[in-house]
Design an enzyme around this catalytic site. Structure first.
Site, PDB file in Angstrom:
ATOM      1  N   CYS A 117      11.025 -41.911 -19.291  1.00 25.71           N
ATOM      2  CA  CYS A 117       9.631 -42.046 -18.866  1.00 25.71           C
ATOM      3  C   CYS A 117       9.376 -41.378 -17.518  1.00 25.71           C
ATOM      4  CB  CYS A 117       9.280 -43.528 -18.792  1.00 25.71           C
ATOM      5  SG  CYS A 117       7.561 -43.802 -18.323  1.00 25.71           S
ATOM      6  N   GLU A 177      -2.738 -41.698 -12.342  1.00 29.99           N
ATOM      7  CA  GLU A 177      -3.350 -40.976 -13.451  1.00 29.99           C
ATOM      8  C   GLU A 177      -3.975 -41.962 -14.433  1.00 29.99           C
ATOM      9  OE1 GLU A 177      -0.493 -37.045 -13.329  1.00 29.99           O
ATOM     10  OE2 GLU A 177      -0.507 -38.186 -15.175  1.00 29.99           O
ATOM     11  N   CYS A 212       6.740 -46.815 -10.547  1.00 31.94           N
ATOM     12  CA  CYS A 212       7.206 -47.928 -11.377  1.00 31.94           C
ATOM     13  C   CYS A 212       8.656 -48.242 -11.022  1.00 31.94           C
ATOM     14  CB  CYS A 212       7.102 -47.517 -12.853  1.00 31.94           C
ATOM     15  SG  CYS A 212       7.581 -48.814 -14.011  1.00 31.94           S
ATOM     16  N   CYS A 221       2.003 -40.526 -24.161  1.00 30.18           N
ATOM     17  CA  CYS A 221       2.848 -41.643 -23.722  1.00 30.18           C
ATOM     18  C   CYS A 221       4.030 -41.159 -22.888  1.00 30.18           C
ATOM     19  CB  CYS A 221       3.409 -42.382 -24.926  1.00 30.18           C
ATOM     20  SG  CYS A 221       2.151 -43.015 -25.992  1.00 30.18           S
ATOM     21  N   CYS A 223      13.050 -46.613 -16.801  1.00 27.87           N
ATOM     22  CA  CYS A 223      13.372 -46.150 -18.161  1.00 27.87           C
ATOM     23  C   CYS A 223      13.686 -44.652 -18.116  1.00 27.87           C
ATOM     24  CB  CYS A 223      12.206 -46.405 -19.119  1.00 27.87           C
ATOM     25  SG  CYS A 223      11.784 -48.146 -19.255  1.00 27.87           S
ATOM     26  N   GLY A 235       3.195 -47.578 -14.363  1.00 28.91           N
ATOM     27  CA  GLY A 235       3.524 -48.909 -13.863  1.00 28.91           C
ATOM     28  C   GLY A 235       3.832 -49.906 -14.955  1.00 28.91           C
ATOM     29  N   GLU A 236       4.396 -51.041 -14.526  1.00 26.68           N
ATOM     30  CA  GLU A 236       4.675 -52.137 -15.450  1.00 26.68           C
ATOM     31  C   GLU A 236       3.642 -53.233 -15.165  1.00 26.68           C
ATOM     32  OE1 GLU A 236       6.343 -53.122 -18.126  1.00 26.68           O
ATOM     33  OE2 GLU A 236       5.502 -55.091 -17.736  1.00 26.68           O
ATOM     34  N   SER A 291       0.674 -53.299 -22.381  1.00 26.21           N
ATOM     35  CA  SER A 291       2.005 -52.896 -22.838  1.00 26.21           C
ATOM     36  C   SER A 291       3.030 -53.252 -21.770  1.00 26.21           C
ATOM     37  CB  SER A 291       2.015 -51.388 -23.090  1.00 26.21           C
ATOM     38  OG  SER A 291       3.301 -50.963 -23.459  1.00 26.21           O
ATOM     39  N   ASN A 330       7.936 -37.790 -26.277  1.00 30.45           N
ATOM     40  CA  ASN A 330       7.290 -36.660 -25.612  1.00 30.45           C
ATOM     41  C   ASN A 330       8.261 -36.102 -24.589  1.00 30.45           C
ATOM     42  OD1 ASN A 330       4.583 -36.576 -26.736  1.00 30.45           O
ATOM     43  ND2 ASN A 330       4.413 -38.641 -25.879  1.00 30.45           N
ATOM     44  N   CYS A 368      -6.810 -45.271 -20.899  1.00 29.54           N
ATOM     45  CA  CYS A 368      -5.454 -45.718 -20.598  1.00 29.54           C
ATOM     46  C   CYS A 368      -5.337 -45.720 -19.081  1.00 29.54           C
ATOM     47  CB  CYS A 368      -4.467 -44.735 -21.245  1.00 29.54           C
ATOM     48  SG  CYS A 368      -2.754 -45.059 -20.787  1.00 29.54           S
ATOM     49  N   SER A 416       7.453 -52.581 -25.394  1.00 26.59           N
ATOM     50  CA  SER A 416       8.248 -51.358 -25.545  1.00 26.59           C
ATOM     51  C   SER A 416       9.666 -51.742 -25.915  1.00 26.59           C
ATOM     52  CB  SER A 416       8.240 -50.577 -24.226  1.00 26.59           C
ATOM     53  OG  SER A 416       6.934 -50.148 -23.949  1.00 26.59           O
ATOM     54  N   LEU A 417       9.953 -51.709 -27.204  1.00 29.86           N
ATOM     55  CA  LEU A 417      11.283 -52.105 -27.683  1.00 29.86           C
ATOM     56  C   LEU A 417      12.216 -50.890 -27.669  1.00 29.86           C
ATOM     57  CD1 LEU A 417      12.871 -54.534 -28.977  1.00 29.86           C
ATOM     58  CD2 LEU A 417      12.322 -53.503 -31.179  1.00 29.86           C
ATOM     59  N   HIS A 418      11.869 -49.902 -28.458  1.00 33.56           N
ATOM     60  CA  HIS A 418      12.528 -48.586 -28.493  1.00 33.56           C
ATOM     61  C   HIS A 418      13.956 -48.537 -29.042  1.00 33.56           C
ATOM     62  CE1 HIS A 418       8.976 -47.469 -26.467  1.00 33.56           C
ATOM     63  NE2 HIS A 418       9.380 -47.555 -25.221  1.00 33.56           N
TER      64      HIS A 418
HETATM   65  N1  SAH Z   1       5.606 -50.271 -18.406  1.00 32.89           N
HETATM   66  C1  SAH Z   1       4.867 -50.519 -19.610  1.00 32.89           C
HETATM   67  C2  SAH Z   1       3.643 -49.659 -19.687  1.00 32.89           C
HETATM   68  C3  SAH Z   1       3.907 -48.195 -19.968  1.00 32.89           C
HETATM   69  S1  SAH Z   1       3.215 -47.890 -21.506  1.00 32.89           S
HETATM   70  C4  SAH Z   1       5.778 -50.387 -20.813  1.00 32.89           C
HETATM   71  O1  SAH Z   1       6.929 -50.002 -20.628  1.00 32.89           O
HETATM   72  O2  SAH Z   1       5.369 -50.716 -21.920  1.00 32.89           O
HETATM   73  C5  SAH Z   1       3.796 -46.364 -21.887  1.00 32.89           C
HETATM   74  C6  SAH Z   1       4.518 -46.321 -23.226  1.00 32.89           C
HETATM   75  O3  SAH Z   1       5.038 -45.000 -23.394  1.00 32.89           O
HETATM   76  C7  SAH Z   1       5.711 -47.252 -23.259  1.00 32.89           C
HETATM   77  O4  SAH Z   1       5.915 -47.742 -24.547  1.00 32.89           O
HETATM   78  C8  SAH Z   1       6.824 -46.309 -22.878  1.00 32.89           C
HETATM   79  O5  SAH Z   1       8.086 -46.767 -23.210  1.00 32.89           O
HETATM   80  C9  SAH Z   1       6.424 -45.081 -23.651  1.00 32.89           C
HETATM   81  N2  SAH Z   1       7.086 -43.874 -23.187  1.00 32.89           N
HETATM   82  C10 SAH Z   1       7.688 -43.676 -21.999  1.00 32.89           C
HETATM   83  N3  SAH Z   1       8.218 -42.441 -21.932  1.00 32.89           N
HETATM   84  C11 SAH Z   1       7.931 -41.827 -23.099  1.00 32.89           C
HETATM   85  C12 SAH Z   1       8.171 -40.534 -23.625  1.00 32.89           C
HETATM   86  N4  SAH Z   1       8.818 -39.611 -22.924  1.00 32.89           N
HETATM   87  N5  SAH Z   1       7.733 -40.257 -24.860  1.00 32.89           N
HETATM   88  C13 SAH Z   1       7.040 -41.176 -25.578  1.00 32.89           C
HETATM   89  N6  SAH Z   1       6.751 -42.406 -25.123  1.00 32.89           N
HETATM   90  C14 SAH Z   1       7.203 -42.750 -23.904  1.00 32.89           C
END
Ligand code: SAH
Length: 334
Positions: free
Chosen positions: A112, A85, A105, A325, A109, A151-152, A183, A282, A98, A206-208
């Site tokens: 995701c 996608e 992947c 995202c 996570c 993907g990463e 990212s 999301n 994007c 992506s820290l989170h």
């Molecule tokens: N693998 C890379 C690229 C993905 S970028 C990475 O992890 O950064 C996609 C972004 O959306 C990342 O920051 C990811 O953590 C975030 N993301 C994943 N699932 C999500 C969700 N359900 N809601 C909001 N953001 C999310």
């Protein structure tokens, strides 16, 4: 292929290497992906090229158009029938795509969608490029690329770098490095490699979560890559490239927006030239946490900024078509 790759190919089929420039121009300036349409080349050369080279398939399988903003999501079918996608967004007269770098992947996570069906394969540099050009053929030249799809990207490092080197090549598409953001989940060794590659691209991590323990619960890669090591690597990146680094932070109410999180984030980032990009969680089927309320995210953002941190809220786009995202995946049912 780089222009030098095309020269070598031409030599192999006993053709003049200077034709490489013409072919490169057709591909990257005119966005031609069919040798028959390269009418400035002789019929004979075109037919020889067809025998030895090809363009990756990037076929529109489905287009979803958002009703709430300009976002469009595309499902592309690849040569081997796998599906990826990509998303097109327009905002303030600037357009952004994007794009995906892998089919599926490995990162796992929990929140995701892209990782839920596991990993299938890396995309080639040509496929990553073709995602952009396929969209540009319809929409015209875009301004920014965010490598935040399925993907990463740093787990497909060589193809990612090849893609960036080609799309930024002055003799071709000539997109500026500064228009590209990668990212990553935080693959520390690769962040150092990227810093040393001297590409002036933007980096988002992506820290989170503000602490390793909690991060590990939701992001398996956190067991190997600790927050402090990630920050050491991004400090190095910042120092080397002078590009601003941003940290993405998906807000999950009562999980990672507590008073302790504010304190921890302050310890990590106070006084540093970094940007915290808050993303509203999301909802996806497999992760049973609610989307946070608008005010919850605003309040968290205010608490961070009043503590001297640089934080903003990412504008969600295309959420009605699962294009926001973390919502991209590869399991379209035919
Ligand atoms: N693998 C890379 C690229 C993905 S970028 C990475 O992890 O950064 C996609 C972004 O959306 C990342 O920051 C990811 O953590 C975030 N993301 C994943 N699932 C999500 C969700 N359900 N809601 C909001 N953001 C999310």
């Amino acid at each position: 292929m780089t222009i030098d790759d095309i020269k070598s190919l031409l030599l192999k089929i006993e053709e003049k290497p200077f034709r490489a420039k013409q072919i490169y121009r057709q591909i990257h300036k005119n966005k031609v992906n069919d040798f028959d349409l390269m009418t400035d080349l002789s019929k004979d050369l075109r037919s020889k090229l067809k025998d030895i080279a090809s363009f990756p398939k990037m076929q529109y399988l489905k287009t979803y158009k958002s009703k709430i903003d300009s976002t469009e999501k595309y499902l592309f079918e690849l040569d081997d029938d796998n599906i990826i996608e990509a998303v097109y967004m327009q905002y303030d007269n600037r357009s952004t795509v994007c794009i995906s770098t892998q089919v599926g992947c490995k990162m796992g996570c929990k929140f995701c969608a892209s990782t839920k069906n596991g990993f299938v394969r890396n995309l080639s540099a040509a496929e990553i490029l073709e995602e952009v050009y396929t969209i540009e053929r319809n929409k015209g030249d875009i301004n920014n690329i965010v490598i935040m799809g399925i993907g990463e990207p740093l787990d497909n490092y060589d193809n990612l770098l090849k893609f960036i080197n080609i799309i930024t090549d002055e003799k071709g598409r000539n997109l500026s490095h500064r228009s590209i953001t990668v990212s990553t989940v935080g693959l520390v060794d690769r962040i150092y490699d990227l810093a040393n590659s001297n590409l002036d691209i933007n980096l988002a991590v992506s820290l989170h979560y503000s602490k390793d323990k909690k991060r590990e619960k939701f992001m398996p890669s956190a067991k190997k890559y600790k927050i402090n090591d990630i920050i050491k690597a991004t400090d190095y990146y910042l120092d080397k490239t002078k590009r601003r680094v941003s940290f993405e932070y998906v807000v999950i109410d009562n999980v990672n927006n507590t008073r302790e999180d504010v304190e921890e984030l302050k310890k990590l980032f106070f006084g540093k030239n970094v940007h915290i990009n808050l993303i509203k969680l999301n909802p996806i089927e497999e992760f049973k946490y609610d989307k946070p309320k608008e005010n919850t995210v605003k309040d968290f953002c205010n608490r961070l900024t009043s503590n001297g941190l640089n934080a903003t809220i990412r504008k969600p786009m295309g959420s009605d078509i699962d294009a926001s995202c973390g919502q991209l995946r590869n399991n379209y049912k035919r």
